[in-house]
Design a protein around this motif. Structure first.
Motif, mmCIF file in Angstrom:
data_model
loop_
_atom_site.group_PDB
_atom_site.id
_atom_site.type_symbol
_atom_site.label_atom_id
_atom_site.label_comp_id
_atom_site.label_asym_id
_atom_site.label_seq_id
_atom_site.Cartn_x
_atom_site.Cartn_y
_atom_site.Cartn_z
ATOM 1 N N ARG A 153 45.959 48.629 37.679
ATOM 2 C CA ARG A 153 45.565 48.388 36.283
ATOM 3 C C ARG A 153 46.207 47.115 35.745
ATOM 4 O O ARG A 153 45.551 46.316 35.059
ATOM 5 C CB ARG A 153 45.975 49.597 35.425
ATOM 6 N N GLU A 154 47.456 46.887 36.062
ATOM 7 C CA GLU A 154 48.160 45.688 35.595
ATOM 8 C C GLU A 154 47.541 44.428 36.196
ATOM 9 O O GLU A 154 47.381 43.409 35.506
ATOM 10 C CB GLU A 154 49.644 45.766 35.955
ATOM 11 N N LYS A 155 47.181 44.467 37.487
ATOM 12 C CA LYS A 155 46.539 43.315 38.129
ATOM 13 C C LYS A 155 45.216 42.983 37.444
ATOM 14 O O LYS A 155 44.906 41.813 37.187
ATOM 15 C CB LYS A 155 46.293 43.608 39.614
ATOM 16 N N LEU A 156 44.438 44.029 37.141
ATOM 17 C CA LEU A 156 43.149 43.819 36.491
ATOM 18 C C LEU A 156 43.340 43.246 35.086
ATOM 19 O O LEU A 156 42.633 42.315 34.682
ATOM 20 C CB LEU A 156 42.379 45.136 36.431
ATOM 21 N N SER A 157 44.302 43.773 34.352
ATOM 22 C CA SER A 157 44.551 43.303 32.988
ATOM 23 C C SER A 157 44.963 41.837 32.978
ATOM 24 O O SER A 157 44.502 41.056 32.130
ATOM 25 C CB SER A 157 45.650 44.149 32.328
ATOM 26 N N LYS A 158 45.831 41.444 33.917
ATOM 27 C CA LYS A 158 46.275 40.053 33.987
ATOM 28 C C LYS A 158 45.123 39.122 34.376
ATOM 29 O O LYS A 158 45.006 38.010 33.846
ATOM 30 C CB LYS A 158 47.423 39.922 34.988
ATOM 31 N N ALA A 159 44.278 39.582 35.289
ATOM 32 C CA ALA A 159 43.130 38.767 35.697
ATOM 33 C C ALA A 159 42.160 38.575 34.532
ATOM 34 O O ALA A 159 41.618 37.486 34.324
ATOM 35 C CB ALA A 159 42.413 39.421 36.871
ATOM 36 N N LEU A 160 41.973 39.610 33.748
ATOM 37 C CA LEU A 160 41.111 39.498 32.569
ATOM 38 C C LEU A 160 41.727 38.553 31.537
ATOM 39 O O LEU A 160 41.049 37.681 30.989
ATOM 40 C CB LEU A 160 40.898 40.885 31.946
ATOM 41 N N ALA A 161 43.030 38.718 31.293
ATOM 42 C CA ALA A 161 43.709 37.893 30.285
ATOM 43 C C ALA A 161 43.684 36.416 30.671
ATOM 44 O O ALA A 161 43.595 35.539 29.794
ATOM 45 C CB ALA A 161 45.139 38.376 30.099
ATOM 46 N N SER A 162 43.737 36.127 31.964
ATOM 47 C CA SER A 162 43.710 34.732 32.409
ATOM 48 C C SER A 162 42.373 34.073 32.091
ATOM 49 O O SER A 162 42.276 32.845 32.039
ATOM 50 C CB SER A 162 43.975 34.652 33.919
ATOM 51 N N ARG A 163 41.359 34.874 31.865
ATOM 52 C CA ARG A 163 40.032 34.382 31.472
ATOM 53 C C ARG A 163 39.770 34.620 29.985
ATOM 54 O O ARG A 163 38.645 34.519 29.523
ATOM 55 C CB ARG A 163 38.954 35.087 32.303
ATOM 56 N N ASP A 164 40.828 34.974 29.258
ATOM 57 C CA ASP A 164 40.731 35.299 27.824
ATOM 58 C C ASP A 164 39.724 36.409 27.576
ATOM 59 O O ASP A 164 38.900 36.346 26.663
ATOM 60 C CB ASP A 164 40.374 34.055 27.005
#
Length: 280
Positions: free
Chosen positions: A215-226
């Motif tokens: 879940r943390e990996k997915l959240s960070k990947a999403l945040a990197s794309r705003d």
């Protein structure tokens, strides 16, 4: 036509899932020919003749005033227990079965808080689970409060609240001012990039619901794309309030009076956000 209509339920009203809209089956361009040959028309039975269509029954039900319990207050329709809950000081949890007037009582409680609060309508935050329920509560408050006062009460969903907090404090959450809520296609694209394929991306999304690391990996990947997904609209504001006590305190001063409809349905992440917002 490939279109499924979904209307969420709210406050004792059933939701609707339907494939066809009214008239689509019997119009000139109908998918099926349901016309009855001449001379074969069926006469309605007495029961059918007297029974209104479902939409009409719903309108009739809406028009009939709610039945009042013995001893109900004539001005509000609240029975003694409901009135006690609406007028109680301090934190209150209303526990009752379906259709017993919990939302009705809660709305009256908010109206009384607006009237008695030094901060007025702006000091009240009302949280619901669906946009339909939020619209219903706004309509009820509009009938109870002075003109315009209902629009100054913040009535929103849990996800709407999270979005509001992130919009105001996007920098602290590590997001750009123009961040967006990811739709299903964008969410799958990000997961597929992380996992290597669309099929693996679907598995990753399923795993993220139960595995904090994924879940943390997915959240960070999403945040990197705003981008933020629906779960992130709860998780990120909660993390922000936990890390920034000053922001949490400013929101507590803004909304010292918080009401939550359908509180029994919140999950652990939503509970954490609410407790951080409400403080002690």
């Amino acid at each position: 036509r490939g279109e499924v209509r979904r209307e969420a339920g709210y406050d004792g009203e059933y939701g609707i899932v339907a494939l066809f809209r009214r008239g689509e089956l019997d119009g000139p361009d109908a998918l099926f020919d349901l016309a009855i040959p001449a001379g074969k028309q069926e006469k309605p039975t007495r029961k059918n003749a007297e029974s209104p269509a479902p939409a009409a029954r719903k309108k009739q039900r809406k028009a009939v005033p709610a039945r009042r319990s013995p001893g109900a207050d004539p001005g509000t329709g609240l029975d003694p227990d409901q009135l006690a809950a609406a007028e109680a000081d301090g934190p209150v949890m209303i526990v009752a079965g379906p259709g017993t007037g919990k939302t009705h009582t809660l709305t009256h409680r908010i109206a009384r808080q607006v009237a008695g609060s030094a901060g007025g309508p702006r000091s009240c935050l009302a949280i619901t689970f669906t946009r339909r329920a939020a619209e219903e509560m706004r309509g009820r408050l509009a009938a109870m409060l002075p003109p315009g006062a209902d629009r100054r009460v913040t009535v929103t969903t849990l996800h709407g609240l999270g979005l509001m907090i992130l919009r105001e404090h996007h920098e602290l959450a590590g997001l750009a001012a123009g961040f967006r809520v990811a739709d299903d296609t964008e969410l799958l694209e990000v997961a597929a990039e992380l996992a290597g394929s669309a099929a693996a991306g679907k598995r990753l999304l399923a795993d993220a619901a139960a595995d904090p690391v994924t879940r943390e990996k997915l959240s960070k990947a999403l945040a990197s794309r705003d981008l933020v997904d629906l779960d992130g609209l709860i998780e990120l504001p909660a993390a922000l309030l936990a890390a920034e006590p000053g922001v949490a305190e400013s929101l507590r001063r803004r909304w010292p009076l918080i009401s939550v409809d359908e509180y029994q349905d919140i999950d652990a992440a939503q509970y954490r956000l609410l407790r951080l917002l409400a403080g002690d």
